[in-house]
Every structure is written in C-alpha cells, then in structure tokens.
Design an enzyme around this catalytic site. Structure first.
Site, PDB file in Angstrom:
ATOM      1  CG  ASP A 170      -1.117  -2.432 -28.669  1.00 24.25           C
ATOM      2  OD1 ASP A 170      -0.431  -1.503 -29.136  1.00 24.25           O
ATOM      3  OD2 ASP A 170      -1.047  -3.611 -29.079  1.00 24.25           O
ATOM      4  CG  HIS A 201       2.692  -2.937 -29.724  1.00 20.62           C
ATOM      5  ND1 HIS A 201       1.630  -3.463 -30.424  1.00 20.62           N
ATOM      6  CD2 HIS A 201       3.777  -3.107 -30.511  1.00 20.62           C
ATOM      7  CE1 HIS A 201       2.049  -3.921 -31.577  1.00 20.62           C
ATOM      8  NE2 HIS A 201       3.345  -3.731 -31.660  1.00 20.62           N
TER       9      HIS A 201
END
Length: 232
Positions: A170, A201
């Site tokens: 992420d 993400h």
C-alpha cells in the site's frame, strides 16, 4: 431498487443524502457502505447494489456533504484525484462518524433482525475502524484503511467483530504502520486481519486501473462470509 434518501443528523438540525439499495423482499439486516475519498461515486453505488442483490439493505451516506454535496470523482483521473486529496484534508472525520452513526440509526428499524454492519474503503476503511470503536454497529469491515497507527489505542472500545484487509504494498500505509497494526490488533480476538501480498491501495475497487481481480474476489468472499456469520 435504489433511491436517494435524506437522513437527519444526530442533532436533528440538518440532513444529508445517502444512496440506498434495497433487496427484493424483506431485509434481514443492513450494511452501511463508507465511501473512499472519491465520494459516493459509481463504484460505491455498485458496492451497494451488489449487497442488495444478496439480501442486504445497503446504504452509502454522502460524508462530504458539509464540504461539497454530491461528490463523485474518478480515481484514475489526476485532477479528480487531487480534488479528492484536498477534500480528505478538509474533512472532519469526527463529524463523519456521527453521520455514519445517524445512518446506522436510520436503517436499523428497516431490518427484521435489527442488525447493521459497515464496510469502508480507503478513508472509509479508517472510518470503518472508528465506527467499530465509537458506535453500536454489529460488525465492521475495512479495506486498506489509512492512518490507523494513531487510532490503535481505540481498539479497546471495539465490542463487536471487525475485519481489516491490508494491502502489503500500500502506497499510503507503510510497512511500519502495518507491523504496528498487527502487533496491537492481532491480540484482540474480536479483530481479524488479512494481508494481501503484492497488492496496492484500492485493489478491491469496482472499476478502474487499481482493481486486482484475484485479490478483490478473495477479500470480498471473506467479507461475505464475515457478514453472513455476524449479521444473521
């Protein structure tokens, strides 16, 4: 069936809109779908529609209504992305949680079981964690929640099951933060964390470049099982 509904704030002195998707027939339970920084856009509405298709009353409140009502942004559009980041910076998250609580109160009487869950993505993943800690929601799921390192102490207030999906790569949640999340939250039997190796993400978005089909399908299947168990 879907429609836009108006929800009164907890104080009763104002109201905001929400996208509501209802199942065919009786809704045993409801799920509040908490938006990303891109507003209640097509992807969030699709999340609601999919939940309604499997029997839930699904509702997505417009949490940016105090800033700009009706925000719908495309994460793959750079100007839209920058607008979303600006909105996130101005957004009052505590007020947002109160609006989520108002949404929970709005839909609970519309169910036969009286149970309400919540699922959130990105900023909504963070708000899902806060919802689990600060409201009477029955079960909560957060996808790639941002900035939980400064909220980890609130896990002691969580009284109902919580599931978090973590993207290992992420770009908004570094490895140190992910390690802290595991260190603190893995000890809590009410909380389940799943890691998705190699995912960034937004991997479970409904549309656009960020989606990874395999990871999204796995995460969504875990979410479906979680809600089936805790909202029955």
């Amino acid at each position: 069936m879907s429609e836009t509904v108006s929800i009164s704030t907890l104080s009763g002195d104002d109201s905001f809109n929400a996208y509501l998707a209802a199942p065919i027939g009786e809704a045993k339970s409801a799920i509040v779908v908490i938006q990303e920084i891109f507003g209640v856009n097509e992807g969030i509405r699709q999340k609601c529609d999919s939940l309604a298709d499997v029997g839930y009353l699904a509702i997505a409140p417009d949490l940016f209504w105090r800033l700009t009502p009706g925000v719908e942004l495309d994460p793959d559009n750079e100007p839209n992305f920058q607008t979303a980041l600006d909105l996130m910076g101005k957004f009052n998250q505590d007020a947002g949680i109160r609006d989520i609580e108002a949404t929970i109160k709005h839909v609970r009487p519309m169910t036969s079981s009286g149970k309400v869950g919540a699922v959130g993505y990105c900023l909504g993943g963070r708000l899902a964690y806060m919802t689990a800690a600060r409201t009477d929601v029955n079960a909560t799921v957060g996808y790639y929640a941002v900035g939980l390192d400064d909220l980890l102490h609130e896990h002691n207030a969580i009284s109902h099951p919580l599931m978090l999906h973590i993207a290992s790569d992420d770009g908004f949640v570094n490895a140190e933060t992910q390690a802290k999340m595991h260190e603190v939250l893995d000890r809590d039997p009410k909380i389940t964390l799943y890691d998705y190796e190699g995912q960034d993400h937004g991997f479970a978005t409904e549309f656009g470049k960020r989606r990874n089909e395999e990871a999204a399908t796995l995460a969504d299947s875990r979410t479906a099982e979680f809600f089936a168990e805790h909202l029955a």
